[in-house]
Design a protein around this motif. Structure first.
Motif, mmCIF file in Angstrom:
data_model
loop_
_atom_site.group_PDB
_atom_site.id
_atom_site.type_symbol
_atom_site.label_atom_id
_atom_site.label_comp_id
_atom_site.label_asym_id
_atom_site.label_seq_id
_atom_site.Cartn_x
_atom_site.Cartn_y
_atom_site.Cartn_z
ATOM 1 N N VAL B 616 6.864 -20.943 61.611
ATOM 2 C CA VAL B 616 5.812 -20.530 60.681
ATOM 3 C C VAL B 616 5.755 -21.453 59.469
ATOM 4 O O VAL B 616 4.740 -21.579 58.820
ATOM 5 C CB VAL B 616 5.979 -19.065 60.219
ATOM 6 N N GLY B 617 6.842 -22.126 59.212
ATOM 7 C CA GLY B 617 6.823 -23.026 58.064
ATOM 8 C C GLY B 617 6.282 -24.398 58.394
ATOM 9 O O GLY B 617 6.043 -25.205 57.534
ATOM 10 N N ALA B 618 6.081 -24.612 59.646
ATOM 11 C CA ALA B 618 5.772 -25.963 60.105
ATOM 12 C C ALA B 618 4.629 -26.612 59.354
ATOM 13 O O ALA B 618 4.681 -27.782 59.005
ATOM 14 C CB ALA B 618 5.447 -25.927 61.593
ATOM 15 N N GLY B 619 3.617 -25.811 59.091
ATOM 16 C CA GLY B 619 2.396 -26.353 58.500
ATOM 17 C C GLY B 619 2.632 -27.211 57.278
ATOM 18 O O GLY B 619 1.960 -28.213 57.068
ATOM 19 N N ASP B 620 3.615 -26.854 56.506
ATOM 20 C CA ASP B 620 3.830 -27.560 55.239
ATOM 21 C C ASP B 620 3.976 -29.067 55.355
ATOM 22 O O ASP B 620 3.828 -29.764 54.383
ATOM 23 C CB ASP B 620 5.077 -26.988 54.558
ATOM 24 N N ARG B 621 4.308 -29.554 56.533
ATOM 25 C CA ARG B 621 4.640 -30.961 56.511
ATOM 26 C C ARG B 621 3.840 -31.893 57.423
ATOM 27 O O ARG B 621 4.202 -33.033 57.592
ATOM 28 C CB ARG B 621 6.135 -31.169 56.717
ATOM 29 N N GLU B 622 2.772 -31.367 57.969
ATOM 30 C CA GLU B 622 1.963 -32.231 58.829
ATOM 31 C C GLU B 622 0.508 -31.962 58.506
ATOM 32 O O GLU B 622 0.154 -30.863 58.111
ATOM 33 C CB GLU B 622 2.243 -31.885 60.294
ATOM 34 N N ASP B 624 -1.783 -31.902 60.659
ATOM 35 C CA ASP B 624 -2.287 -31.087 61.774
ATOM 36 C C ASP B 624 -1.229 -30.986 62.865
ATOM 37 O O ASP B 624 -0.205 -31.646 62.771
ATOM 38 C CB ASP B 624 -3.560 -31.678 62.359
#
Lengths: 624, 624
Positions: B616-622, B624
């Motif tokens: 769920v935290g993935a978004g922060d660093r890419e 897309d």
């Protein structure tokens, strides 16, 4: 959910950035439109410097900030006045919109109190995109706002000789509303402005405008993080983020996004496939066009300004990634690749692209066509898969333009310096000059922990070559989730990269700020030097670690030369010397000799005051 | 001085860099020369990666380190074996060498216990410069050492297709001692190697070798700082500094320098005019050729490997700086400008240049011809004054070469991106391809506090275009004195910029490390990813801030995709898919399907273990 309406404490940073004032400049068209800018007042009778301001009302002491109410709908009247929209009963929020499939493990996120219940959309048969207006010759208030905003400093710059290598960009001396219209009409610039996000201040993304930057934020699914993400959004725009992408995943996506959009003064972008995937429990194979379409409507009604859509990841391209060192590194790209392989079918995003465009034009959402096959390592840069996708994005761009929908194109990634220019050239050719929006690129893979820098190097270059918006990278890239400090470092790094690109392109006004800061530096106006910098707080803090705070701030020397041979004094002597051979400058010299005397007197006084540590330490920071 | 022999506590960082071993590679010439390198061992049967190592014996657990004794004289025998040097009673150290003009206010710096009393110099009529040997066809052990050191990874790279834009550099597939000799002979590379600094490990600075970086240090005049500066020197070389410039000013310069040189495994550079100025109480007008000459001898005997000499600041050029925004920003340049103006005479450095060269060749000290008129702001870049000086440096280069003395050329400064290439082109043309050594350049003036980045952008570019050595800039540039952390950030930033330049130039072995790290990243070998990075400690620390330390280090997913659609698995599926259309690869697939199963099993286990925060935290660093 029991706690759906429990109060949430949301604190954000407000008040002016140190050394500057919020000003509102009336559009010279006399339309009454007021454009927010930041003015930095200088000492010693120097003219103040106006800078581009993305921070919204949060830096205006006069503004009343209430996160639970959201920002004022700046654009609402403009939108209504066009008479081509209607409000309607919005789609009901479903539990799965917030990822509430099973029992809620998230603790929940409170609903935004004023969540829009009756969103706007285009009346039947209407198209409300800025591109549609532009192509019909209409100059919208949004275009007027952009023109005024971009013109910053152009008057001062008028006397300057323009200097730069623009690689074919056509940056005019002055930006007129008509110029903005024409750029939007031909698809060379976009103004992301969902009619359901009237709080946002109009901005343009295009090669002939200032280079913009995007900051990514995104929650993890616990209530406290809503506050954290809203704070990150305000914090990122305070330091210069032109747009924000909400890359939230997991639970409570819908409610978190509502809080962010209602409080955001800049356009918000998302990757809808993330939420769609949540709705099918993370099983890519179970994604359907219907679920995706429903997610687009959901986010369109909330006011998302641009969607990343990975419609270029086509079935035949996927095998091209098999030989790569890092395969597919885009999350959106890998979801679609997985779906395509599981069904052995062409991507539903590609198949239904024109239907997606129908939705986009009803809300004026811009496409950010995703580069799902971008390289994730130096080795994979500029390969067959990457460029196969790029040319498909070009084909889709033209299809979107047929319906007057705004488009930008996402780019890599990891690319060594000598391969960066080719990315820009192919993009311009393949996508008909639609704005390019790149992540970095990182110019080496070997510096995790410093990837804001490895990518800042590539970003400055590709920005120079013509990329319109640079997606920031934080020091945590590849390693973890950025915190508040990482967000600031990422934003400031990308602001300096974007500015370096504007300078190199020969943007007529870009150098005004550099000149003002350098003049302040040379004249030892320390406070001005801090206030003119991208991060005044850090500049002053670093300075004060070495020098006695107050005495040194007016000292007529610095650690560069020290008082014994201050370069200011020498240049003064140089000017005298030059003058002796040039009677014409006599008067100017006479005047400045006095000042020099005064300066030197002050200087030695200050020197006794702060002692000689300055001088003896000088060596540390210059290579001669 | 009473406390001249008082003990001083000097602590430096020793021991291997995490994840790597010190190795000594025998020269393939069989001469018995052993070249220090660093080897990074990897997991999963991956071949270990060898990297260039500037850290000296400090990272060798076997080495006995005693700061009070100094390092072993690696080159001593090579120097003596040539039979062209003699030792002699060195110049007596005078109080003014340490700035002891009046009563000593400094507290004093203890003398280095083993200070050299009988330095070496060339026998009468002899010339001991590496260039002199090279031109007579002699391959010295120094050249052999350099060849082995630069060849790093060339074997692995042999199978790779070379790829890059070298802008006319001629980088061979394999570096032979003969190639090193020929480059030194024609002046295209230098090996700074004062015969009185036998402790240094030979290294080359030249356009056809790896791009090098320099770190500046320099004391302030209190005893404790000797320890601090020695520690900074060791610390900077640990992270990759190829040379160190000691820019100490004020008191105790002589003794401080002795401590630094005796303990330095890399060449040391200085700006002798600083010390000369101290000897005349900081009054530039009172400088004389005799005082300067005496200072050169003093530093030559201590073992300084290269001198920055601002002989290009000529009287007629000084008025050209009168109209600049930031005048003269080089300290050495401003001292000489002041002297010239005060006496209305041509620079004594220019007038006595050939005499200076006589001294250089007797010790094999290399020139670093200083750019005293470099631009200090974007506005002043590439102006008349800067280039007038550059062409004079070209004239002086040829005069130095007439006596077989090694030369490199210092460059700017502050330069916008579109003007950087012209600096390189003019330097190559004006200075006959003598190595270029630049400070950044900074590509904008508006980011004090982030000038390691604004300059890193320019450094990567000019390194790509052909600059041989990049002088680092720390975050404190323009603001204060760098501390230990600033030094590390400056060094790592410049290492990544230099490496990005090597990649873009198409250096045959540069990409080996990028590929190894990216492969480790893609295969979730986290420890390998950390160990292969320029700063393993920071990389691991950032990673551990987000992920449970141990579990996550072997987790088969990361915050990039999360386990639900791990790109590794997808690429595996992609490979199967591709295979179905290509029987030839069947076997390879069969093999890797097993692994995939295993990987996935592990993956989901790990996932349950660490919970879904990753995903769920993935978004922060890419994006897309």
């Amino acid at each position: 959910m029991a706690d759906i309406n429990s109060p949430v404490e949301i604190g954000v940073t407000t008040g002016p950035i140190r050394g500057s004032r919020k000003v509102y400049v009336g559009a010279r068209t006399g339309s009454g439109i007021r454009v927010a800018m930041r003015e930095i007042d200088l000492e010693g009778g120097e003219p103040s410097v106006r800078v581009y301001d993305t921070s919204g009302p949060y830096t205006d002491p006069e503004a009343h900030i209430d996160i639970h109410a959201g920002l004022a709908p700046l654009r609402r009247d403009w939108i209504m006045a066009r008479g081509d929209v209607e409000d309607y009963a919005g789609r009901e929020v479903k539990p799965e919109d917030n990822g509430q499939l099973g029992p809620d493990r998230s603790g929940g996120v409170p609903q935004f109190p004023n969540a829009v219940k009756r969103p706007l959309r285009a009346k039947a048969g209407m198209n409300v995109s800025q591109m549609h207006y532009a192509r019909r010759g209409i100059i919208t208030p949004e275009m007027e706002y952009v023109a005024e905003r971009e013109n910053l400093g152009r008057e001062i710059a008028a006397d300057l000789i323009r200097d730069g290598e623009s690689w074919g960009a056509e940056i005019p001396d002055v930006i007129t509303p008509e110029f903005v219209r024409s750029e939007v009409a031909r698809g060379r610039a976009i103004i992301p402005s969902n009619i359901n996000h009237p709080e946002s201040e109009p901005m343009a993304i295009g090669r002939n405008f200032l280079v913009k930057i995007n900051a990514n934020i995104g929650n993890s699914a616990v209530a406290s993080d809503v506050a954290q993400e809203v704070d990150k959004m305000v914090w990122a725009t305070r330091w210069g983020a032109d747009t924000i992408m909400d890359l939230s995943t997991g639970r409570n996506i819908h409610d978190t996004r509502e809080w962010i959009i209602r409080n955001s003064p800049v356009p918000i972008g998302t990757v809808p496939i993330y939420q769609a995937l949540e709705k099918v429990g993370g099983i890519a194979e179970e994604l359907t066009w219907e679920i995706f379409r429903d997610t687009l409507i959901e986010q369109a009604e909330q006011g998302v300004d641009y969607f990343t859509i990975h419609a270029g990841v086509r079935l035949p391209y996927i095998p091209m990634t098999a030989k790569r060192v890092t395969g597919i590194v885009s999350r959106g790209g890998s979801i679609m690749a997985k779906w395509c392989l599981a069904h052995h079918k062409e991507s539903f995003l590609y198949e239904h692209f024109d239907e997606i465009t129908e939705i986009m034009k009803a809300y004026d959402i811009a496409y950010s066509l995703g580069d799902g096959l971008r390289p994730g390592s130096i080795r994979d840069a500029n390969d067959e898969a990457q460029f196969a996708e790029l040319y498909t994005l070009g084909e889709l761009t033209k299809r979107a333009w047929e319906q007057d929908v705004q488009v930008m194109i996402e780019g890599p990634g990891h690319v060594p310096m000598h391969k960066i220019k080719q990315n820009m050239e192919k993009q311009l050719e393949a996508c008909g000059e639609a704005p390019f929006y790149t992540l970095g690129p990182l110019v080496t893979d070997i510096a995790p922990g410093y990837d804001h820098i490895t990518s800042g190097i590539g970003a400055a270059q590709i920005g120079w070559y013509g990329t319109a918006m640079l997606c920031y990278v934080t020091p945590k890239e590849h390693l973890g989730l950025p915190d508040r400090d990482d967000v600031k470092v990422g934003v400031v790094t990308y602001k300096l990269a974007a500015h370096a690109a504007d300078l190199a392109k020969g943007h007529p006004a870009a150098q005004v700020r550099d000149d003002a800061l350098s003049k302040a530096r040379f004249e030892f106006r320390w406070r001005d030097q801090f206030n003119l910098s991208l991060d005044p707080e850090t500049a002053e803090q670093y300075h004060d670690q070495t020098l006695p705070a107050e005495g040194a701030k007016s000292a007529h020397f610095c650690s560069m030369c020290g008082p014994k041979f201050c370069s200011m004094k020498i240049t003064q002597e140089v000017r005298d010397f030059a003058a002796k051979q040039n009677a014409a400058t006599e008067t100017f010299i006479a005047a400045s000799e006095e000042e020099a005397e005064k300066g030197m007197a002050e200087m030695s006084a200050k020197f006794r005051e702060v002692g000689n540590q300055l001088y003896v330490g000088a060596g540390d920071r210059e290579h001669d």
